[in-house]
Design an enzyme around this catalytic site. Sequence first.
Site, mmCIF file in Angstrom:
data_model
loop_
_atom_site.group_PDB
_atom_site.id
_atom_site.type_symbol
_atom_site.label_atom_id
_atom_site.label_comp_id
_atom_site.label_asym_id
_atom_site.label_seq_id
_atom_site.Cartn_x
_atom_site.Cartn_y
_atom_site.Cartn_z
ATOM 1 N N LYS A 13 4.444 -2.491 -5.264
ATOM 2 C CA LYS A 13 4.684 -2.591 -3.768
ATOM 3 C C LYS A 13 5.671 -3.805 -3.670
ATOM 4 O O LYS A 13 6.693 -3.594 -2.790
ATOM 5 C CB LYS A 13 3.545 -2.697 -3.211
ATOM 6 C CG LYS A 13 2.282 -1.761 -3.202
ATOM 7 C CD LYS A 13 1.139 -1.861 -2.527
ATOM 8 C CE LYS A 13 0.277 -2.875 -2.734
ATOM 9 N NZ LYS A 13 -0.457 -3.090 -4.174
ATOM 10 N N ARG A 88 -6.253 -1.061 2.300
ATOM 11 C CA ARG A 88 -6.806 -0.847 1.050
ATOM 12 C C ARG A 88 -7.606 0.204 0.776
ATOM 13 O O ARG A 88 -8.165 0.454 -0.352
ATOM 14 C CB ARG A 88 -7.301 -2.318 0.341
ATOM 15 C CG ARG A 88 -6.289 -3.545 0.179
ATOM 16 C CD ARG A 88 -6.886 -4.468 -0.658
ATOM 17 N NE ARG A 88 -5.967 -5.651 -0.573
ATOM 18 C CZ ARG A 88 -5.095 -5.909 -1.661
ATOM 19 N NH1 ARG A 88 -5.215 -5.133 -2.493
ATOM 20 N NH2 ARG A 88 -4.477 -6.931 -1.782
ATOM 21 N N ARG A 127 1.585 -10.326 -15.603
ATOM 22 C CA ARG A 127 2.596 -10.565 -14.756
ATOM 23 C C ARG A 127 2.789 -11.954 -14.535
ATOM 24 O O ARG A 127 1.732 -12.824 -14.528
ATOM 25 C CB ARG A 127 2.765 -9.926 -13.300
ATOM 26 C CG ARG A 127 1.693 -10.218 -12.465
ATOM 27 C CD ARG A 127 1.936 -9.502 -10.945
ATOM 28 N NE ARG A 127 0.413 -9.574 -10.188
ATOM 29 C CZ ARG A 127 0.287 -8.724 -9.401
ATOM 30 N NH1 ARG A 127 1.202 -7.804 -8.906
ATOM 31 N NH2 ARG A 127 -0.773 -8.807 -8.548
ATOM 32 N N ARG A 162 -0.354 -15.524 -11.152
ATOM 33 C CA ARG A 162 -0.869 -15.601 -9.714
ATOM 34 C C ARG A 162 -2.469 -15.862 -9.766
ATOM 35 O O ARG A 162 -3.011 -15.240 -10.738
ATOM 36 C CB ARG A 162 -0.700 -14.310 -8.799
ATOM 37 C CG ARG A 162 0.739 -14.189 -8.623
ATOM 38 C CD ARG A 162 1.032 -12.815 -7.961
ATOM 39 N NE ARG A 162 -0.136 -12.254 -6.940
ATOM 40 C CZ ARG A 162 -0.088 -11.008 -6.444
ATOM 41 N NH1 ARG A 162 1.100 -10.558 -6.260
ATOM 42 N NH2 ARG A 162 -0.972 -10.626 -5.846
ATOM 43 N N ARG A 173 -12.469 -5.241 -15.344
ATOM 44 C CA ARG A 173 -12.949 -3.826 -16.226
ATOM 45 C C ARG A 173 -12.143 -3.743 -17.076
ATOM 46 O O ARG A 173 -11.470 -4.145 -17.539
ATOM 47 C CB ARG A 173 -12.666 -2.699 -14.712
ATOM 48 C CG ARG A 173 -13.517 -2.839 -13.818
ATOM 49 C CD ARG A 173 -13.521 -1.779 -12.946
ATOM 50 N NE ARG A 173 -14.071 -2.053 -11.624
ATOM 51 C CZ ARG A 173 -13.881 -1.768 -10.617
ATOM 52 N NH1 ARG A 173 -12.872 -1.332 -10.236
ATOM 53 N NH2 ARG A 173 -14.470 -2.170 -9.552
#
Length: 173
Positions: A13, A88, A127, A162, A173
Amino acid sequence: MNILFFGPNGSGKGTQGAIVQRQYQIPHIESGVIFRENISRGTDLGKKAKGYIDRGELVPDDLTIPMILDRLKQPDCAKGWLLDGFPRNLNQARKLDEALEAAGLSLDYVIEIILDRKIAKDRIMGRRLCVNDNNHPNNVFIEAIKPNGDKCRVCGGALSARSDDQASPLSAR
């Protein structure tokens, strides 16, 4: 043009939002940035939100939506905006829709980005953010955008993970 990007963490996004922002010259509004701005300015809503964030809890809709509406009413949003990071879930989407209508704001497009759960997890955990530009793609699990060690593959800037990625619901998970 008012656009909403909807999708899981790690779905791109922010990356796609940066492209749309440049193409259409509209502000890219991210809920996390709105929280940080309200907290740093010491607004009443920001002070309340900080308490939730400091406890590692989600900021409730009755705080989030007014902060978002306030941001969308700023002069730079007069010709359009791109919202990502909220809602969300379906309940939040309904509440946001009602609030937008009550505020006289319309939503022109909703773009849902669908992503496999394992791919989302790898994107989130891998990331890395460039100190010079958060939109430089760097991910330790994706060969095409793998950083140069601890340096940005685009500009050579320092990289970091981050903090919210390490606590992501998908990462557990």
